[in-house]
Design a protein around this motif. Sequence first.
Motif, mmCIF file in Angstrom:
data_model
loop_
_atom_site.group_PDB
_atom_site.id
_atom_site.type_symbol
_atom_site.label_atom_id
_atom_site.label_comp_id
_atom_site.label_asym_id
_atom_site.label_seq_id
_atom_site.Cartn_x
_atom_site.Cartn_y
_atom_site.Cartn_z
ATOM 1 N N ARG A 122 3.653 9.401 6.958
ATOM 2 C CA ARG A 122 3.162 9.218 8.311
ATOM 3 C C ARG A 122 3.159 7.736 8.690
ATOM 4 O O ARG A 122 3.617 7.362 9.763
ATOM 5 N N SER A 177 -4.124 14.318 10.394
ATOM 6 C CA SER A 177 -4.931 14.302 9.183
ATOM 7 C C SER A 177 -5.900 15.474 9.089
ATOM 8 O O SER A 177 -6.275 15.889 8.020
ATOM 9 N N GLY A 178 -6.281 16.006 10.258
ATOM 10 C CA GLY A 178 -7.314 17.034 10.222
ATOM 11 C C GLY A 178 -6.798 18.450 10.047
ATOM 12 O O GLY A 178 -7.573 19.388 10.027
ATOM 13 N N VAL A 196 -3.027 18.831 -4.387
ATOM 14 C CA VAL A 196 -3.302 18.587 -2.979
ATOM 15 C C VAL A 196 -3.453 17.087 -2.721
ATOM 16 O O VAL A 196 -2.959 16.566 -1.715
ATOM 17 N N LEU A 197 -4.083 16.407 -3.655
ATOM 18 C CA LEU A 197 -4.231 14.953 -3.537
ATOM 19 C C LEU A 197 -2.858 14.285 -3.475
ATOM 20 O O LEU A 197 -2.602 13.428 -2.611
ATOM 21 N N ARG A 217 0.817 -1.204 0.000
ATOM 22 C CA ARG A 217 0.000 0.000 0.000
ATOM 23 C C ARG A 217 0.846 1.247 0.000
ATOM 24 O O ARG A 217 0.555 2.236 -0.662
ATOM 25 N N ILE A 222 -4.615 24.985 -0.560
ATOM 26 C CA ILE A 222 -6.053 25.243 -0.621
ATOM 27 C C ILE A 222 -6.375 26.619 -0.043
ATOM 28 O O ILE A 222 -7.171 27.378 -0.605
ATOM 29 N N ASN A 229 -1.211 14.988 -0.131
ATOM 30 C CA ASN A 229 -1.840 14.195 0.924
ATOM 31 C C ASN A 229 -1.427 12.726 0.848
ATOM 32 O O ASN A 229 -1.211 12.093 1.885
ATOM 33 N N LEU A 230 -1.327 12.187 -0.356
ATOM 34 C CA LEU A 230 -0.875 10.799 -0.526
ATOM 35 C C LEU A 230 0.527 10.623 0.041
ATOM 36 O O LEU A 230 0.802 9.690 0.784
ATOM 37 N N LYS A 290 -1.393 9.318 13.445
ATOM 38 C CA LYS A 290 -2.522 8.938 12.604
ATOM 39 C C LYS A 290 -3.743 9.844 12.741
ATOM 40 O O LYS A 290 -4.320 10.275 11.763
ATOM 41 N N ARG A 291 -4.127 10.107 13.983
ATOM 42 C CA ARG A 291 -5.361 10.880 14.137
ATOM 43 C C ARG A 291 -5.134 12.366 14.120
ATOM 44 O O ARG A 291 -5.918 13.114 13.610
ATOM 45 N N ASP A 328 0.414 10.814 3.784
ATOM 46 C CA ASP A 328 -0.070 9.547 4.347
ATOM 47 C C ASP A 328 1.050 8.517 4.397
ATOM 48 O O ASP A 328 1.268 7.853 5.414
ATOM 49 N N ILE A 377 -5.445 22.371 -8.547
ATOM 50 C CA ILE A 377 -5.432 22.447 -7.087
ATOM 51 C C ILE A 377 -5.722 21.064 -6.517
ATOM 52 O O ILE A 377 -4.988 20.546 -5.668
ATOM 53 N N PHE A 378 -6.791 20.454 -7.015
ATOM 54 C CA PHE A 378 -7.242 19.170 -6.483
ATOM 55 C C PHE A 378 -6.156 18.100 -6.612
ATOM 56 O O PHE A 378 -5.788 17.437 -5.647
ATOM 57 N N PHE A 392 1.192 17.871 5.526
ATOM 58 C CA PHE A 392 -0.233 18.213 5.578
ATOM 59 C C PHE A 392 -0.435 19.731 5.613
ATOM 60 O O PHE A 392 -1.400 20.245 5.044
#
Lengths: 298, 333
Positions: free
Chosen positions: A284, A296-297, A273-274, A23, A225, A277-278, A292-293, A281, A269-270, A218
């Motif tokens: 991390r 992400s936010g 940012v994607l 993964r 954005i 973020n990948l 983990k928690r 992830d 942009i999308f 992150f």
Amino acid sequence: MQSLTLESATERNAGRLARLVPRLHVKAFTGGTIVAIFVLVGILGPLLAPHDPNKQQLTAMMKPPQGVGAVHALGTDNLGRDILSRVIHGSRVSLLVAFAVVFVSGFIGITLGAVSGYFGGKVDFTIQKLVEVVWAFPPLLLGITIMAFLGQGLFNLILALVSQRWIPYCRVVRGQTLSLRERDFILAARCLGAGKRQIIWRHIIPNLIQTSLVIGTFAMASSIIAEASLSFLGVGVPPEIPTWGTMLADARIYISTAWWLPLFPGLCIFVTVLGINLLGDALRDLLDPRLKRTASGI
Amino acid sequence: MSAYLIRRLAGTVPVLLLISLLVFLLIHAAPGDPTLLLLGEETNAAEVARAKERWGLDRPLYVQYLKFLAAAAAGDFGKSFKYAEPVIGVIKTRLPATIELAIFSIIIATLLAIPLGVWAGSRPNSWIDNLGTTCGLFGISMPSFWLAIMLILLLAGALNILPTSGRSTYGVAGPERTGFYLFDSLMQKNWPAVWDMLTHVFMPALALGVNMLGILMRVTRSAVLEVMNEEYVVTARAKGLAEKNVVWRHVASNALIPVITVVGLELGTLLSGSIIVETVFAWPGSGSLLITALNARDYPLVTGVVMTYTMAFVAINLIIDGLYAIVDPRIRY
């Protein structure tokens, strides 16, 4: 006993990694590729762009996308400006702002967090009160307020985005410093006569780099954005600089007639940012699963 | 518990004071004279002086701040320059629209994210997990204002099935009572108005809720993953419970705790997201009011909206802390 626990911990880590690897590879590879393209396009921008992004061509207004190889591959806007060139130049602003914001807020946040955690007492209290006040603003609202009152411009934009983004670093770093400062190697350094500044910079901060890297990824995604949002609202960069946010703002009144105007800058942009973020992830999962928690936010 | 809440409540007072000072200073650091902006360029010095006196702008800064603070404590943010009405009244008429939009966003986000997250987390590495993880990642990476524009393009433009902007079609809604259109229309049994309201709220609510959806999905998934390894889950399986019951009764209810925190934290993002989404959809809420006020340099109104948003955010965080204790009885304050 000591070696036994160490060994089993290593084994456990190896097992976790082995499960993660398939993964992780997909995430890291996809994310890494997207980020690499973004950075390359940002750096090479003027060489890649087929036209001057601000050149108005009133004879070629509102041309729909003509496909690869044509004069205007992604079409032109209401002033006849080449969309592809504007999108390419837009990536430079996003890149510049995102990196500046991540480094400045990382520097401020890590330093304040380490100082706060290491010294404790009044210093800690003051810094944590500041954190509490700045964090009490809903995200983006402080940025909008700062930009609206200080005026448009790259420097103000970076300031506005940094204003809240140092907080996650500060919080996590403070927590880690609190536990680090009780460790034996810090005691050893102190016994050898190291000063407080030396301990913080030489011994504490290097141990915080991994975690900060994850937070930074992150933070970068969120600042891209946020930059686009502020520019979209008309309180970001000055309108003469092409950015993805300003392009979307310009496109708003034409959405019923020209779908390509909002499609491409938003897609940039999308996807960017994607990708970030990948990558975040993957980093991390690899470096610091404890985050983990919390991360992400942000 | 109540002692804890009182302590927390008292702790927010200095924070709110500092926030008000920060906002006040920021506003006064702004270039550009609001008097000139409002009266136009064609004014003479006497008129400017009179206007400044009327609005109290000629007093020293600290006097202005103390006056502002004393009034704000009584819920009075002064008179809006632009609307020539008390700020608090202007905000009150706009707030229901924002709250209504936020509620619909939360509903859409939780209804989609929690089942998907529980489902994905209970079957790691299955196709549903991959689908859920991808959705989550797309959700957190989506710029809400771009999604808003693309939704308009698709659903209002190409397919022409939803209205592009506003809260309702003119003349459909009955008399306003609470300001919450859905509630008002339901009370009046005005079904066309209910439907009209729902068609108007769908796109903005989806655009506003998409980030929350992504984050909620990811948090639910990882919380469920974590709980799946607990011993009581093994016990539940061992006593022969169907997998469905294990997941929804034993796992999901225990995985809820971090999810509630995230809903709370995301409410703040939702508040600020409403500023931008409301602007795109011309939704007459307090978010688009802020942008109008900023463009007009309407200082009292900006201060009022910013303070309202911040106080709401502080209050939400307090409530979340309280909810935490209810959901997880192990937490004692």
